[in-house]
Design an enzyme around this catalytic site. Structure first.
Site, short mmCIF file in Angstrom:
data_model
loop_
_atom_site.label_atom_id
_atom_site.label_comp_id
_atom_site.label_asym_id
_atom_site.label_seq_id
_atom_site.Cartn_x
_atom_site.Cartn_y
_atom_site.Cartn_z
CG HIS A 1 39.63 -60.41 78.41
ND1 HIS A 1 40.60 -60.72 79.33
CD2 HIS A 1 38.50 -60.17 79.12
CE1 HIS A 1 40.07 -60.68 80.54
NE2 HIS A 1 38.81 -60.34 80.45
NE ARG B 1 33.61 -63.83 81.75
CZ ARG B 1 34.10 -62.64 82.08
NH1 ARG B 1 33.84 -62.12 83.27
NH2 ARG B 1 34.88 -61.97 81.24
CG HIS C 1 35.85 -53.42 84.13
ND1 HIS C 1 35.90 -54.75 83.85
CD2 HIS C 1 35.91 -53.33 85.50
CE1 HIS C 1 35.99 -55.45 84.98
NE2 HIS C 1 35.99 -54.61 86.00
CG ASP D 1 30.81 -56.94 79.15
OD1 ASP D 1 30.01 -57.26 80.04
OD2 ASP D 1 31.95 -56.52 79.37
CB SER E 1 35.30 -54.34 89.36
OG SER E 1 35.36 -55.58 88.71
N1 AMX Z 1 38.01 -53.07 69.09
C1 AMX Z 1 38.94 -52.25 68.56
N2 AMX Z 1 40.20 -52.18 68.98
C2 AMX Z 1 40.56 -52.99 69.98
C3 AMX Z 1 39.67 -53.89 70.57
C4 AMX Z 1 38.33 -53.91 70.11
N3 AMX Z 1 37.41 -54.69 70.63
N4 AMX Z 1 40.32 -54.57 71.52
C5 AMX Z 1 41.58 -54.10 71.54
N5 AMX Z 1 41.73 -53.14 70.61
C6 AMX Z 1 42.90 -52.33 70.34
C7 AMX Z 1 43.29 -51.53 71.59
O1 AMX Z 1 42.49 -50.36 71.71
C8 AMX Z 1 44.75 -51.25 71.31
O2 AMX Z 1 44.82 -50.21 70.36
P1 AMX Z 1 45.99 -49.08 70.45
O3 AMX Z 1 47.28 -49.83 70.40
O4 AMX Z 1 45.74 -48.23 69.27
O5 AMX Z 1 45.80 -48.38 71.75
C9 AMX Z 1 45.21 -52.54 70.63
O6 AMX Z 1 44.03 -53.16 70.08
C10 AMX Z 1 45.88 -53.54 71.57
O7 AMX Z 1 45.00 -53.79 72.64
P2 AMX Z 1 44.99 -55.23 73.35
O8 AMX Z 1 46.34 -55.44 73.95
O9 AMX Z 1 44.48 -56.25 72.41
O10 AMX Z 1 43.86 -55.03 74.47
P3 AMX Z 1 44.03 -54.39 75.91
O11 AMX Z 1 44.51 -55.45 76.83
O12 AMX Z 1 44.81 -53.13 75.89
O13 AMX Z 1 42.52 -53.99 76.24
C11 AMX Z 1 40.17 -54.34 76.31
C12 AMX Z 1 41.55 -54.97 76.57
C13 AMX Z 1 39.13 -55.29 76.83
C14 AMX Z 1 40.10 -53.04 77.11
C15 AMX Z 1 40.01 -54.09 74.80
O14 AMX Z 1 40.04 -55.32 74.12
C16 AMX Z 1 38.74 -53.33 74.47
O15 AMX Z 1 38.75 -52.10 74.53
N6 AMX Z 1 37.62 -54.07 74.12
C17 AMX Z 1 36.33 -53.44 73.88
C18 AMX Z 1 35.67 -53.06 75.20
C19 AMX Z 1 35.18 -54.29 75.94
O16 AMX Z 1 34.56 -55.16 75.39
N7 AMX Z 1 35.46 -54.31 77.26
C20 AMX Z 1 34.97 -55.37 78.13
C21 AMX Z 1 36.06 -56.33 78.58
C22 AMX Z 1 35.50 -57.38 79.54
C23 AMX Z 1 35.11 -56.75 80.83
O17 AMX Z 1 35.94 -56.23 81.57
N8 AMX Z 1 33.85 -56.74 81.17
#
Ligand code: AMX
Length: 466
Positions: free
Chosen positions: A349, A358, A303, A404, A273
């Protein structure tokens, strides 16, 4: 449209463009509470500081880019300047150098309140200074005075079907508000680029002021047949007015909103964002269009929409394993989520590597106000059980909860149960950080953003040549 408890003349004057908007609210001699004046004194100094820094150190290398970074969502590439906040992987966010607990301590509070006022956080984000009570009050008054929204936006919101997601309504309304843009008028009348920041500041103040009215209209239309919006009270703070227009008068809920709107405001510049608002703004799209673009990014489930997704996931969990499951049952449910190719929402994250502060401050709020709530207990149990499982997958870089994972349980407790609406609250808060940054983007004269991309073929060639 929300009615106004402010004299009509004063209200009209405050809606006027340009520097007059601030001056109608207090005498010119009282400069210290005039945010625009404070800012206009800081900007030339900062422009000089940055100019000198670039002259002496402009060619110094600050990082490198690997092939993995290019395919991996640009993680770790230092490619942006963002003034309001910096994120440390272990420590979490610092707003102008201040951690969340420090902000909770030093920022002004409402009379009898314990949580910081978002107006004060905005003052800190945009100026770098902790404001006084009087400065915060001046911002509250100014936002109340600028809060009316044009009738075409009210009509558009009233015409939307209830089935339209609140974030879609929010983004569309913000886009349509650009009919009010001071920047658009200034640009088309040929304003000098050294004055861009002034027009962006006016749009920023107007947009932040109008967001609670827009957001509350969406809430009332979508969930309460458009009834009961009420009015903005010029003697109350931004969060009080927002809560009141939503229909919540419990003082504890208002305090929660003050905390919520403070902590969701900014998370440095690279998140979707923030980066989107900055990128679109770099084309000199006005702050309304830039912020609406950022909101479309916030609406993604990885996000901001994650706070809605957490509640959906918790409800599914409850329906399958009950309100107080054993740790074993909870573990099975979490593994099933992962095995079905879904993420555990609210965990992980891109930058953080510890529990998000937070999350921690919302947990502390819950421990203080709702320690025996069954959903809070479940959220606490999830906090204990999820991280070791995510670690066991061997791929998740951060197994800890983010912001979140905790916001929904607090909103549910106070009766705001419509989870599809939660990201709109996040969006109202996010305006404080990304729009403060946008003012500085224009003040520092940052150019249109245009990084270089390569095709895989060209990248392979470059690597071979290297
Ligand atoms: N549950 C399951 N798998 C997860 C995970 C979770 N909470 N967090 C990361 N992973 C997985 C990824 O999908 C990725 O899998 P892949 O290699 O098979 O594609 C692997 O772990 C490596 O990812 P990462 O380097 O640890 O995370 P990232 O930087 O690529 O992504 C985020 C970060 C936040 C998108 C991810 O942790 C996620 O999808 N979390 C759940 C959604 C969430 O809570 N989003 C809110 C974030 C805060 C915000 O912006 N408001």
């Amino acid at each position: 449209m929300a009615l106004f408890r402010f004299s009509a003349k004063r209200c009209l004057e405050a809606q006027k463009i340009g520097s007059t908007a601030t001056n109608v609210l207090r005498p010119l001699s009282d400069a210290s509470t005039d945010l625009k004046k404070v800012l206009s004194e800081k900007i030339p100094k900062e422009q000089e500081r940055v100019k000198a820094f670039r002259k002496s150190h402009g060619s110094v290398k600050v990082g490198e880019v690997t092939v993995d970074m290019m395919y991996g969502g640009m993680r770790g590439i230092k490619g942006l300047v963002w003034e309001p906040s910096v994120l440390d992987a272990d420590e979490g966010i610092r707003f102008r150098g201040k951690s969340i607990p420090e902000c909770q301590k030093v920022l002004p509070k409402a009379a009898g309140g314990a949580e910081p006022l978002p107006e004060g956080l905005f003052w800190l984000l945009i100026t770098g200074d902790v404001p006084t009570d009087a400065q915060v009050k001046a911002v509250s008054e100014e936002w109340a005075a600028r809060s009316a929204i044009p009738s075409h936006v009210t009509k558009m919101l009233n015409d939307f079907p209830k089935s339209l997601h609140p974030m879609t309504q929010f983004s569309a309304a913000i886009t349509a508000l650009n009919s009010e843009s001071v920047f658009v008028k200034a640009y088309s009348s040929g304003v000098h680029k050294s004055k861009y920041w002034d027009a962006v500041y006016e749009d920023t103040m107007n947009l932040i002021a109008k967001l609670p009215v827009v957001a509350a209209t969406i809430y009332r239309n979508t969930y309460q047949n458009g009834k009961g919006l009420g009015s903005v009270d010029a003697n109350k703070d931004w969060s009080w007015n927002f809560s009141s227009m939503l229909g919540y008068d419990n003082p504890q809920f208002v305090e929660l909103m003050r905390l919520y709107l403070t902590i969701h405001s900014d998370h440095e510049g690279g998140n979707v964002s923030a980066h989107t608002t900055h990128l679109v703004g770099s084309a000199l799209s006005d702050p309304y269009l830039s912020f609406a673009a950022g909101m479309n990014g916030l609406a993604g489930p990885l996000h901001g929409l994650a706070n809605q997704e957490v509640l959906v996931w918790l409800q599914k969990l409850r329906s399958q394993v009950g309100d107080s499951p054993s740790d074993e049952k909870l573990k099975d449910f979490i593994w099933n989520t992962l095995k079905s190719g879904q993420v555990v929402p609210g965990y992980g994250h891109a930058v953080l590597r510890k529990t998000d502060p937070r999350y921690t401050c919302q947990r502390e709020f819950a421990l203080k106000h709702l320690p025996d709530d069954s959903l809070f207990k479940l959220v606490s149990q999830v906090y204990k059980v999820v991280p070791p499982i995510l670690l066991e997958t061997g791929k998740v870089k951060n197994p800890w909860p983010n912001v979140d994972a905790h916001s929904g349980v607090l909103l549910q407790y106070y009766g705001l149960k419509e989870m599809n609406y939660y990201t709109v609250l996040f969006g109202v808060s996010r305006a404080l950080g990304v729009l403060a940054a946008l003012v500085w983007d224009r003040a520092l004269g940052l150019p249109i953003e245009r990084p270089k991309s390569l095709s895989t073929d060209l990248l392979m060639k470059s690597v071979k040549a290297a």
